[in-house]
Scaffold this active site. Structure first.
Site, PDB file in Angstrom:
ATOM      1  N   ASN A  24       0.850  -1.184   0.000  1.00 41.60           N
ATOM      2  CA  ASN A  24       0.000   0.000   0.000  1.00 41.60           C
ATOM      3  C   ASN A  24       0.893   1.243   0.000  1.00 41.60           C
ATOM      4  OD1 ASN A  24       0.668   0.695   2.739  1.00 41.60           O
ATOM      5  ND2 ASN A  24      -0.929  -0.680   3.489  1.00 41.60           N
ATOM      6  N   GLU A  66       3.243   1.684   3.042  1.00 43.42           N
ATOM      7  CA  GLU A  66       4.312   0.679   3.062  1.00 43.42           C
ATOM      8  C   GLU A  66       5.408   1.030   2.067  1.00 43.42           C
ATOM      9  OE1 GLU A  66       1.490  -3.108   4.379  1.00 43.42           O
ATOM     10  OE2 GLU A  66       1.892  -2.716   2.265  1.00 43.42           O
ATOM     11  N   ASP A  71      -6.266  -8.380   1.855  1.00 49.51           N
ATOM     12  CA  ASP A  71      -6.258  -9.820   1.573  1.00 49.51           C
ATOM     13  C   ASP A  71      -7.115 -10.117   0.344  1.00 49.51           C
ATOM     14  OD1 ASP A  71      -4.851 -10.025   3.958  1.00 49.51           O
ATOM     15  OD2 ASP A  71      -6.598 -10.618   5.128  1.00 49.51           O
TER      16      ASP A  71
END
Length: 322
Positions: free
Chosen positions: A200, A203, A270
């Protein structure tokens, strides 16, 4: 979209990553504690769900794929609950390796009036033993020959060491199995030459050690990451701003989010890696695969807690936004 949905049916996907247990405890707030200025929550109901890499496997199964999860858990009651949930959802438990003395990661979310009040994490992020690591590699070696896809879900809980990453990627390359990675902080740049690398925005920023002050900074950071990782596609999720696709020698592609109402973002990452990688493994263009994932994320963001999206729900979202 209908053709893509047909193609993903029964694809065999190895999910290597940190298996977690999610606990949801629902209750009511009646008063403030006399002991401290905090609410007292009377719990009415508790529910356990699959989290982390286990949730990725569940998302794949919901889309019609054949998931084979590989990960490490402890040997206590939470590991038993996790295995029981796997069996309830008809997920293979053969790849679940127990390590004596290890804690099984559990995230407990306490909710009142459908709002999360606090989250309590119990986990063990120490590295797994070499014997356990060898057992994990043995499971991968046994399954890789018949796999259509490898998804690596790294939550930095002690499973994915540099050696395990390197050996896994080597096996995938030998057997021409595409690899999609959902990374975290540790070993971020160890995932070399994978097909899809999906961090993301935060990150990406944190691992580059810079703060993006503009879109220009963001795009420059993505270009640097592509160079360092040598991946085919860098797909960056950016919350309400949607998804960005970067590839060396190609213009940046941006897909807006399709979520009409964000109810809960738990587990949305996920869902994205599951749908994105699965669609890509059919031979779909990356933009089509990303659109499929974006619609899947829109579905789960409209549900409470870690959830899945099935093909019918994704198709309905697609039809709504055509």
């Amino acid at each position: 979209m209908k053709e893509l949905i047909k193609k993903i049916w029964r694809k065999k996907v190895i999910v290597l990553g940190d298996m977690m247990l999610d606990s949801y405890q629902w209750g009511k707030v009646d008063r403030i504690s006399p002991e401290a200025p905090v609410p007292i929550i009377a719990i009415d109901k508790e529910e356990f769900r699959l989290g982390g890499a286990a949730n990725v496997a569940l998302n794949l199964a919901a889309l019609g794929a054949q998931a084979y999860p590989i990960g490490v858990v402890g040997s206590g009651p939470n590991a038993k609950i996790l295995r029981k949930l796997f069996k309830q959802h008809k997920l293979d438990v053969d790849g679940m390796i127990s390590e004596k003395g290890r804690k099984t990661t559990i995230k407990t979310r306490i909710l009142a009036v459908n709002q999360q009040v606090v989250r309590i994490d119990i986990e063990d992020s120490s590295w797994i033993s070499q014997d356990t690591e060898n057992e994990v590699l043995s499971k991968i070696t046994a399954q890789i020959k018949t796999a259509d896809l490898m998804i690596i879900e790294d939550y930095n809980k002690g499973l994915l060491s540099e050696r395990l990453i390197s050996e896994t990627l080597k096996l995938c390359k030998e057997h021409n199995v595409p690899v999609a990675v959902d990374p975290k902080q540790k070993n971020f740049f160890a995932y070399q030459e994978v097909d899809i690398f999906k961090p993301n925005y935060l990150e990406l920023q944190n691992n580059l050690g810079v703060k993006f002050e503009s879109e220009e900074d963001f795009f420059a950071g993505a270009a640097k990451s592509l160079e360092l990782l040598k991946c085919k596609y860098l797909v960056v999720t950016h919350g309400a701003k949607g998804m960005y696709i970067f590839s060396t020698g190609s213009p940046t592609q941006h897909l807006p989010t399709f979520a009409r109402e964000v109810y809960d973002v738990s587990g949305a990452g996920d869902t994205v890696i599951s749908a994105l990688a699965l669609a890509y493994s059919t031979g779909a263009e990356i933009k089509q695969a990303a659109a499929f994932a974006n619609h899947a994320a829109a579905v789960v963001c409209g549900k409470l807690g870690t959830a899945t999206a099935n093909s019918q729900e994704i198709l309905a979202s697609y039809e709504t936004h055509r």
